[in-house]
Design a protein around this motif. Structure first.
Motif, PDB file in Angstrom:
ATOM      1  N   GLY A  88       0.830  -1.203   0.000  1.00 59.95           N
ATOM      2  CA  GLY A  88       0.000   0.000   0.000  1.00 59.95           C
ATOM      3  C   GLY A  88       0.861   1.248   0.000  1.00 59.95           C
ATOM      4  N   ALA A  89       1.911   1.241   0.849  1.00 62.28           N
ATOM      5  CA  ALA A  89       2.792   2.408   0.929  1.00 62.28           C
ATOM      6  C   ALA A  89       3.539   2.620  -0.377  1.00 62.28           C
ATOM      7  CB  ALA A  89       3.777   2.222   2.077  1.00 62.28           C
ATOM      8  N   GLU A  90       4.057   1.509  -0.958  1.00 61.26           N
ATOM      9  CA  GLU A  90       4.802   1.612  -2.217  1.00 61.26           C
ATOM     10  C   GLU A  90       3.926   2.195  -3.321  1.00 61.26           C
ATOM     11  OE1 GLU A  90       7.937  -0.474  -3.493  1.00 61.26           O
ATOM     12  OE2 GLU A  90       8.553   0.348  -1.565  1.00 61.26           O
ATOM     13  N   ILE A  91       2.687   1.676  -3.398  1.00 62.53           N
ATOM     14  CA  ILE A  91       1.819   2.122  -4.492  1.00 62.53           C
ATOM     15  C   ILE A  91       1.471   3.592  -4.316  1.00 62.53           C
ATOM     16  CG2 ILE A  91      -0.457   1.845  -5.514  1.00 62.53           C
ATOM     17  CD1 ILE A  91      -0.182  -1.115  -5.097  1.00 62.53           C
ATOM     18  N   THR A  92       1.202   4.016  -3.065  1.00 64.00           N
ATOM     19  CA  THR A  92       0.870   5.423  -2.857  1.00 64.00           C
ATOM     20  C   THR A  92       2.059   6.312  -3.212  1.00 64.00           C
ATOM     21  OG1 THR A  92      -0.200   4.511  -0.922  1.00 64.00           O
ATOM     22  CG2 THR A  92      -0.410   6.861  -1.259  1.00 64.00           C
ATOM     23  N   ASN A  93       3.278   5.861  -2.865  1.00 69.90           N
ATOM     24  CA  ASN A  93       4.440   6.694  -3.132  1.00 69.90           C
ATOM     25  C   ASN A  93       4.818   6.741  -4.606  1.00 69.90           C
ATOM     26  OD1 ASN A  93       4.701   7.275  -0.467  1.00 69.90           O
ATOM     27  ND2 ASN A  93       6.118   5.595  -0.056  1.00 69.90           N
ATOM     28  N   TYR A 142      -8.985  -1.550  -0.599  1.00 72.22           N
ATOM     29  CA  TYR A 142      -8.733  -0.321   0.147  1.00 72.22           C
ATOM     30  C   TYR A 142      -7.336  -0.257   0.751  1.00 72.22           C
ATOM     31  CZ  TYR A 142     -13.570   0.761  -0.511  1.00 72.22           C
ATOM     32  OH  TYR A 142     -14.760   1.030  -1.087  1.00 72.22           O
ATOM     33  N   ALA A 143      -6.739  -1.409   1.062  1.00 71.65           N
ATOM     34  CA  ALA A 143      -5.409  -1.344   1.663  1.00 71.65           C
ATOM     35  C   ALA A 143      -4.316  -1.300   0.599  1.00 71.65           C
ATOM     36  CB  ALA A 143      -5.190  -2.528   2.585  1.00 71.65           C
ATOM     37  N   VAL A 144      -4.543  -1.980  -0.546  1.00 72.08           N
ATOM     38  CA  VAL A 144      -3.491  -2.054  -1.558  1.00 72.08           C
ATOM     39  C   VAL A 144      -3.718  -1.042  -2.677  1.00 72.08           C
ATOM     40  CG1 VAL A 144      -2.361  -3.539  -3.220  1.00 72.08           C
ATOM     41  CG2 VAL A 144      -3.103  -4.473  -1.051  1.00 72.08           C
ATOM     42  N   PHE A 145      -4.932  -1.037  -3.230  1.00 74.77           N
ATOM     43  CA  PHE A 145      -5.178  -0.207  -4.413  1.00 74.77           C
ATOM     44  C   PHE A 145      -5.794   1.135  -4.038  1.00 74.77           C
ATOM     45  CE2 PHE A 145      -5.572  -4.624  -5.905  1.00 74.77           C
ATOM     46  CZ  PHE A 145      -4.492  -4.624  -6.765  1.00 74.77           C
ATOM     47  N   ASN A 146      -5.400   1.691  -2.887  1.00 74.61           N
ATOM     48  CA  ASN A 146      -6.110   2.895  -2.445  1.00 74.61           C
ATOM     49  C   ASN A 146      -5.809   4.121  -3.289  1.00 74.61           C
ATOM     50  OD1 ASN A 146      -3.539   3.163  -1.651  1.00 74.61           O
ATOM     51  ND2 ASN A 146      -3.937   3.448   0.518  1.00 74.61           N
ATOM     52  N   ILE A 166      -6.054   4.072  -6.589  1.00 78.69           N
ATOM     53  CA  ILE A 166      -6.916   4.064  -7.773  1.00 78.69           C
ATOM     54  C   ILE A 166      -8.278   4.589  -7.349  1.00 78.69           C
ATOM     55  CG2 ILE A 166      -7.902   2.660  -9.594  1.00 78.69           C
ATOM     56  CD1 ILE A 166      -5.699   0.673  -9.103  1.00 78.69           C
ATOM     57  N   THR A 167      -8.585   5.836  -7.718  1.00 77.25           N
ATOM     58  CA  THR A 167      -9.786   6.458  -7.164  1.00 77.25           C
ATOM     59  C   THR A 167     -11.063   5.928  -7.794  1.00 77.25           C
ATOM     60  OG1 THR A 167      -9.330   8.236  -8.704  1.00 77.25           O
ATOM     61  CG2 THR A 167      -8.737   8.603  -6.407  1.00 77.25           C
ATOM     62  N   GLN A 168     -10.960   5.269  -8.967  1.00 78.15           N
ATOM     63  CA  GLN A 168     -12.186   4.803  -9.629  1.00 78.15           C
ATOM     64  C   GLN A 168     -12.667   3.465  -9.074  1.00 78.15           C
ATOM     65  OE1 GLN A 168      -9.440   5.736 -11.190  1.00 78.15           O
ATOM     66  NE2 GLN A 168      -9.896   7.202 -12.816  1.00 78.15           N
ATOM     67  N   LEU A 169     -11.785   2.757  -8.364  1.00 76.30           N
ATOM     68  CA  LEU A 169     -12.118   1.394  -7.935  1.00 76.30           C
ATOM     69  C   LEU A 169     -13.369   1.332  -7.039  1.00 76.30           C
ATOM     70  CD1 LEU A 169     -11.100  -1.430  -8.372  1.00 76.30           C
ATOM     71  CD2 LEU A 169      -9.728  -1.214  -6.333  1.00 76.30           C
ATOM     72  N   PRO A 170     -13.527   2.230  -6.031  1.00 77.41           N
ATOM     73  CA  PRO A 170     -14.736   2.162  -5.205  1.00 77.41           C
ATOM     74  C   PRO A 170     -16.016   2.276  -6.015  1.00 77.41           C
ATOM     75  CG  PRO A 170     -13.143   3.552  -4.158  1.00 77.41           C
ATOM     76  CD  PRO A 170     -12.594   3.222  -5.492  1.00 77.41           C
ATOM     77  N   TYR A 171     -15.988   3.061  -7.123  1.00 80.44           N
ATOM     78  CA  TYR A 171     -17.207   3.175  -7.927  1.00 80.44           C
ATOM     79  C   TYR A 171     -17.524   1.872  -8.609  1.00 80.44           C
ATOM     80  CZ  TYR A 171     -16.525   8.062  -7.037  1.00 80.44           C
ATOM     81  OH  TYR A 171     -16.352   9.238  -6.405  1.00 80.44           O
ATOM     82  N   HIS A 177      -8.477   9.580   2.881  1.00 80.24           N
ATOM     83  CA  HIS A 177      -8.002  10.201   1.643  1.00 80.24           C
ATOM     84  C   HIS A 177      -7.434  11.573   1.953  1.00 80.24           C
ATOM     85  CE1 HIS A 177      -9.345   7.177  -1.145  1.00 80.24           C
ATOM     86  NE2 HIS A 177     -10.415   7.046  -0.394  1.00 80.24           N
ATOM     87  N   GLU A 178      -6.150  11.632   2.094  1.00 74.08           N
ATOM     88  CA  GLU A 178      -5.517  12.918   2.339  1.00 74.08           C
ATOM     89  C   GLU A 178      -5.177  13.551   0.998  1.00 74.08           C
ATOM     90  OE1 GLU A 178      -2.321  11.514   4.535  1.00 74.08           O
ATOM     91  OE2 GLU A 178      -3.450  11.297   6.390  1.00 74.08           O
ATOM     92  N   GLN A 179      -4.872  14.833   1.062  1.00 71.19           N
ATOM     93  CA  GLN A 179      -4.397  15.479  -0.153  1.00 71.19           C
ATOM     94  C   GLN A 179      -3.043  14.879  -0.493  1.00 71.19           C
ATOM     95  OE1 GLN A 179      -6.745  17.602  -1.126  1.00 71.19           O
ATOM     96  NE2 GLN A 179      -5.767  17.685  -3.146  1.00 71.19           N
ATOM     97  N   LYS A 180      -3.017  14.173  -1.623  1.00 70.10           N
ATOM     98  CA  LYS A 180      -1.767  13.486  -1.949  1.00 70.10           C
ATOM     99  C   LYS A 180      -0.703  14.488  -2.385  1.00 70.10           C
ATOM    100  CE  LYS A 180      -3.343  10.229  -4.504  1.00 70.10           C
ATOM    101  NZ  LYS A 180      -3.351   9.397  -5.704  1.00 70.10           N
TER     102      LYS A 180
END
Lengths: 118, 497
Positions: free
Chosen positions: B189-194, B262-266, B268-273, B488-491
């Protein structure tokens, strides 16, 4: 390139699962899909001209970390091969029982015979 | 380090092996062992209450070693799974006497519970995949346990789809490993966000997320992937059908899908939809299919698909970043409602299958939908339909209200569709005469081992609505919600080239 080839193999297996009506052919297609994924994992850990990641003496440590292929996907692949084998055995056993009952491996005929019985 | 954590997986595994070794003559002994160790698992989970942390298996550190991880959400699922599992084991003691090899059944059941507990606790996605497979393989055999021709064909359908699902999931894990070089969920999760620096929507990461949703979606039996579920549930032995429809689907399907999403692909903003959309489709088509189902068990199966749809709809809505920014209360309400609905689902679905099992046990054959049922087991149907005092009503209302509260047009449309589907559920159940209060079967005819779980779960259908009280809600549901929904913080501006 190899990634694309394994993905293609995956799609071939998927096509087989969807189109075939014979249970044995479906089982073969599933093995193709599983093997495609396993190969994909192995390729993910491969390094050109890499050596086997076996540590024989302490002195080799630097050589191993610099040159060996990644051993982690190989461990994952072994686990997934075992899972795949057990599912394969289970599927073959169930389809044998179905063959004894209905005398055919064809899904359409099995469904037809089921409707006739009930 | 809490040593109770690995025991939740080790105890059912051990029980499985011990009961496998017992000969057929010692059925009584395997009954006692099964009930005892199911009780031990339940106690174990109760003692874990409020504990949050990581257990490193064998003392290896997380990136390379295997770790178990527990937080409020996993605990909530664990307590649901282990208490339902305990009641189902109690029920099986009497019910499974109509089958010949009861101890084999316990082997499979406990392997399934071990897999499920492992799925809930696993700290890396590859181990989660292995545990899901352990649970799934046991459930394939449980579906074909009767060895009648119909249950065998249902089992082969389930096995083929399940094997396909596992291959797709593994492919997704392989893509993630090829991209980031780790399978530990927290690290990933951290790697993907970074490192999330893809500019186009079509990239390996979205492909991997999509495959993960498909793989776990097949296990969760949501609508495009549901075809195995009605057949499998119809032909499996009743307690096994109850187990597959509740604890297996909610943990290896819904929990695994949402946790990974939610923990790994967080990023990707379209995934929840996508997840919320799948949920909405399941809600609508589940009730529509149920309308035309022929037998009682099939009707219930399709309705359970639509209830799973509500859960996924609510958690998809609660996790989407835009809803988070425009209407934070709506997102919180949707997620809390979904968690509440998971609890309700775990309570009311077993009742519906178990009471059918009573008829099978007493008459020795399956009945159709026109038979009458003891009044007390109506609680399950009422909770499913969402009749006011029952728990199912409140949780469903929370999810639908949250849809409207989002304020956007898609949310309101989703709310209208979902509430129409909820009304349709009631109508279709009324048409099948399942909502009438009639008693034809004396409770005293039912053996005590089968009566107690049904009575207890029926009571819980009503009592679960108490979870809505703020005291209990803040103790159980709110911490779980903050665990699953990412903040969801301001990235920071991702590296753009």
């Amino acid at each position: 390139m190899l990634y694309i080839l394994t993905s293609f193999l995956f799609l071939i297996g998927l096509f087989g699962i969807i189109t075939q009506r014979n249970l044995i052919k479906i089982i073969i297609s599933i093995s193709i899909v599983e093997n495609a994924v396993n190969m994909f994992l192995v390729i993910a850990g491969y390094r050109n001209n890499g050596i086997a990641p076996i540590l024989t003496s302490e002195a080799d440590k630097a050589v191993i970390t610099a040159q060996s292929v990644d051993p982690f996907p190989q461990a994952m692949v072994i686990t997934s091969i075992v899972i795949g084998l057990s599912v394969l055995a289970l599927m073959v056993a169930i389809s044998l029982r179905l063959y004894h009952t209905y005398g055919t491996y064809n899904i359409d005929e099995i469904i037809k015979k089921q409707k006739e019985r009930s | 380090m809490n040593t109770l954590l690995p025991l939740t997986v080790a105890v059912p595994l051990g029980t499985g092996f011990i009961t496998a070794l017992l000969p057929k003559k010692l059925n009584r002994v395997s009954d006692i062992i099964a009930v005892f160790s199911a009780g031990v698992i339940l106690l174990n989970v109760i003692f874990l209450f409020g504990y949050e942390g990581i257990y490193e298996m064998g003392g290896w550190n997380p990136p390379m070693g295997i770790s178990l991880y527990i937080d409020s959400f996993s605990w909530l699922m664990l307590i649901g799974v282990s208490s339902v599992g305990f009641l189902l084991i109690l029920y099986s003691v009497k019910y499974m006497s109509i089958y010949t090899s009861r101890n084999r059944y316990y082997v499979l059941f406990f392997m399934m519970i071990a897999g499920i507990n492992g799925t809930l606790l696993a700290g890396d996605i590859f181990n989660r995949f292995v545990y899901v497979e352990l649970a799934a393989i046991s459930s394939y055999i449980l579906v074909g346990f009767g060895c009648s021709s119909r249950s065998l064909s249902a089992a082969i359908k389930f096995t083929v789809l399940g094997a396909l699902a596992s291959a797709v999931t593994l492919f997704s894990i392989a893509i993630l490993y090829a991209l980031y070089g780790t399978v530990n969920i927290a690290h990933l999760g951290a790697e993907i966000t970074n490192l999330h620096s893809y500019n186009s929507f079509f990239n390996p990461l979205t492909l991997s997320a999509f495959m993960m949703v498909i793989g776990f979606g097949i296990k969760a039996a949501v609508i495009p992937f549901h075809i195995w579920q009605p057949d499998a549930l119809e032909t499996a032995p009743s307690p096994a059908a109850a187990a597959i429809s509740t604890i297996l689907i909610t943990s290896t399907g819904v929990y695994a899908m949402l946790r990974t999403a939610y923990a790994v692909f967080n990023s990707i903003t379209q995934l929840p939809y996508l997840i919320a959309f799948i949920g909405l489709i399941s809600v609508v088509f589940g009730t529509l299919y149920a309308y035309s189902a022929e037998t009682y068990k099939k009707t219930i199966s399709y309705h359970s698909i639509s209830q799973i749809g509500y859960i996924i709809l609510g958690l998809g809505l609660g996790g989407s970043p835009i809803v988070h920014q425009t209407a934070p209360e709506a997102a919180a309400l949707a997620a809390t409602g979904s968690l509440f609905h998971i609890i309700n689902y775990l309570i009311f679905t077993p009742v519906l299958f178990l009471k059918e099992g009573v008829y099978e046990y007493l008459s020795g054959k399956e009945k159709d939908s026109n038979t009458d049922y003891p009044t007390v087991s109506k609680a399950g149907i009422f909770s499913l339909a969402g009749i006011p005092p029952f728990g199912g009503f409140i949780s469903k209302l929370m999810i639908i209200a949250a849809c409207f509260m989002t304020g956007g047009l898609p949310g309101i449309i989703a709310g209208i569709i979902a509430s129409a589907a909820a009304v349709h559920t009631v109508l279709s159940l009324t048409k099948k005469d399942l909502l009438k209060l009639k008693t034809s079967l004396e409770l005293k005819n039912i053996p005590g081992f089968m009566k107690t779980p049904i009575l207890f779960l029926s009571f819980m259908c009503l009592a679960s609505s108490l979870l809505f009280l703020p005291v209990l809600r803040q103790r159980f549901l709110e911490p779980a919600r903050t665990n699953i929904i990412p903040i969801h913080e301001q990235k920071p501006e991702s590296i753009k080239k």
